[in-house]
Design an enzyme around this catalytic site. Sequence first.
Site, PDB file in Angstrom:
ATOM      1  N   VAL A   1       0.857  -1.179   0.000  1.00 58.47           N
ATOM      2  CA  VAL A   1       0.000   0.000   0.000  1.00 58.47           C
ATOM      3  C   VAL A   1       0.897   1.234   0.000  1.00 58.47           C
ATOM      4  O   VAL A   1       1.784   1.367   0.843  1.00 58.47           O
ATOM      5  CB  VAL A   1      -0.948   0.007   1.226  1.00 58.47           C
TER       6      VAL A   1
ATOM      7  N   ALA B   1       4.371   4.125   3.117  1.00 61.07           N
ATOM      8  CA  ALA B   1       3.914   2.879   2.476  1.00 61.07           C
ATOM      9  C   ALA B   1       4.024   1.742   3.480  1.00 61.07           C
ATOM     10  O   ALA B   1       4.667   1.884   4.522  1.00 61.07           O
ATOM     11  CB  ALA B   1       4.772   2.571   1.252  1.00 61.07           C
ATOM     12  N   LYS B   2       3.406   0.644   3.176  1.00 66.13           N
ATOM     13  CA  LYS B   2       3.597  -0.575   3.971  1.00 66.13           C
ATOM     14  C   LYS B   2       3.137  -1.754   3.151  1.00 66.13           C
ATOM     15  O   LYS B   2       2.246  -1.625   2.305  1.00 66.13           O
ATOM     16  CB  LYS B   2       2.783  -0.500   5.265  1.00 66.13           C
ATOM     17  N   GLY B   3       3.731  -2.900   3.413  1.00 63.58           N
ATOM     18  CA  GLY B   3       3.322  -4.086   2.680  1.00 63.58           C
ATOM     19  C   GLY B   3       3.561  -5.330   3.495  1.00 63.58           C
ATOM     20  O   GLY B   3       4.013  -5.263   4.638  1.00 63.58           O
TER      21      GLY B   3
ATOM     22  N   ASP C   1      10.128  -5.120   8.788  1.00 64.50           N
ATOM     23  CA  ASP C   1       9.047  -4.907   9.754  1.00 64.50           C
ATOM     24  C   ASP C   1       8.902  -6.246  10.488  1.00 64.50           C
ATOM     25  O   ASP C   1       9.826  -7.068  10.471  1.00 64.50           O
ATOM     26  CB  ASP C   1       7.768  -4.484   9.012  1.00 64.50           C
TER      27      ASP C   1
END
Length: 443
Positions: free
Chosen positions: A85, A130-132, A171
Amino acid sequence: MIVNAKKMNPDTFHPTSLEGHAEPIEGRATNLFEVAAAQLDKAIDAMNLDPSVATAISQPKNELIIHFPVRLSSGKVELFKGYRVQHNNILGPYKGGIRFHEGVYLDECKALAAWMTWKTALQDIPYGGAKGGVKFNPRDYSKEDQERITRRFTHALGTNIGPEWDIPAPDMGTNSDHMDWMMDTYSNIVADKQGVKRVVTGKSVPVGGSRGRTEATGRGVVTCIEKWAELKKLDLAGMTLAVQGFGNVGSHTATIISRRGVILLAAGDHTGYYFNPEGFNPYRLRDHVKETGSLKGYPGGQEISREEFFATQCDILVPAALELQISAEEAEKLNCKVVVDAANGPTDLEGERVIAERGIDIIPDVLANSGGVVVSYYEWLQNKRSETWEKDEVRAKLEAKMRKAYDRVIEKCEELKVDMRTACYILALENIQTVYQRRGIWP
Ligand code: GLU
């Protein structure tokens, strides 16, 4: 012909339609994006944000869901579900971690991506958010299979990531090994093989990572606790600590702060919660986790329940695990002076309300755990300039940056009479608003 994937691959199919996050529980938030959206609304009201900016940032710019097959070392093919995202990039390239966890779902990535936007804007570093993640439990897969999954995911992402476009980092469930594989895979699919090291941060030092990156989030958490104690005129030496989650962030927080004389009374992870009235040796505890994979079986200390853990009488409580751990139920039982959000989103809205009512301080995630992305930025700069900085230099820069951000947040709290989380949001949003207003929303 419609292929029934479940039939073809009955053991391993990862559901695509069900988002797979926790079942709703009465009185508890289960959707992380709703929590993030409510926090944002509160800040928008407190600062009168320009409505067109509020509209532009209310949803992520891009939400990518990828199903990718991987041939595992056993020869079996399994289908995985990955997310990326990209929330906002008005201040610079999208930036944020990749999570490997069986509970990853779209709205979680959306919330985590938005928090990255606020985190980088608050810290005044030229990035967006962002992050995924990939929805699987890495503990169930060998290192070799994790490499296959990481490389295949990176290949599937293709040029949706890039050194000036979207820069992943570690993460939950990922570390420098995964980042090295990502960087290597990406560099093999683009022409400029040498210039793209900075497509991911959090790499190992020999591969182009920054010294001091692994410890950075924990070190930043500790700097925030030091600032909190200084402003309250409290002495850290002899204070007591409880840490939920003993991975990278929790263990570094506990070891670094132990040098200030803070005693680790309780720690917990996915295997359970443990208490030692004499205080744990955080270095030995960390080594035990490194050797065995969890806190379980550590000699010394007794096992306690989750309820007892949150009720531990201590000065500092550090949630450093999953999100949404502290709801009203836990908040009512807390017996600490400050909750330090080392995790992203550990407290839901009700939990936060109860904590505030009870006069317990909260150092919010977007400030408390921002040391990780700050040193990610330093890594990116070093790669861009073909430099390597000494560990002391990285530490000194990080500490100064954390202290400055903390001071600005406190100033904003006093100026607008808002809580620390809202002050963080306002500082971030002011930064973003200025740039939107100057650049315009075009055409
Ligand atoms: N995953 C970390 C975070 O939540 C670090 C992100 C980064 O370094 O880009 O802040």
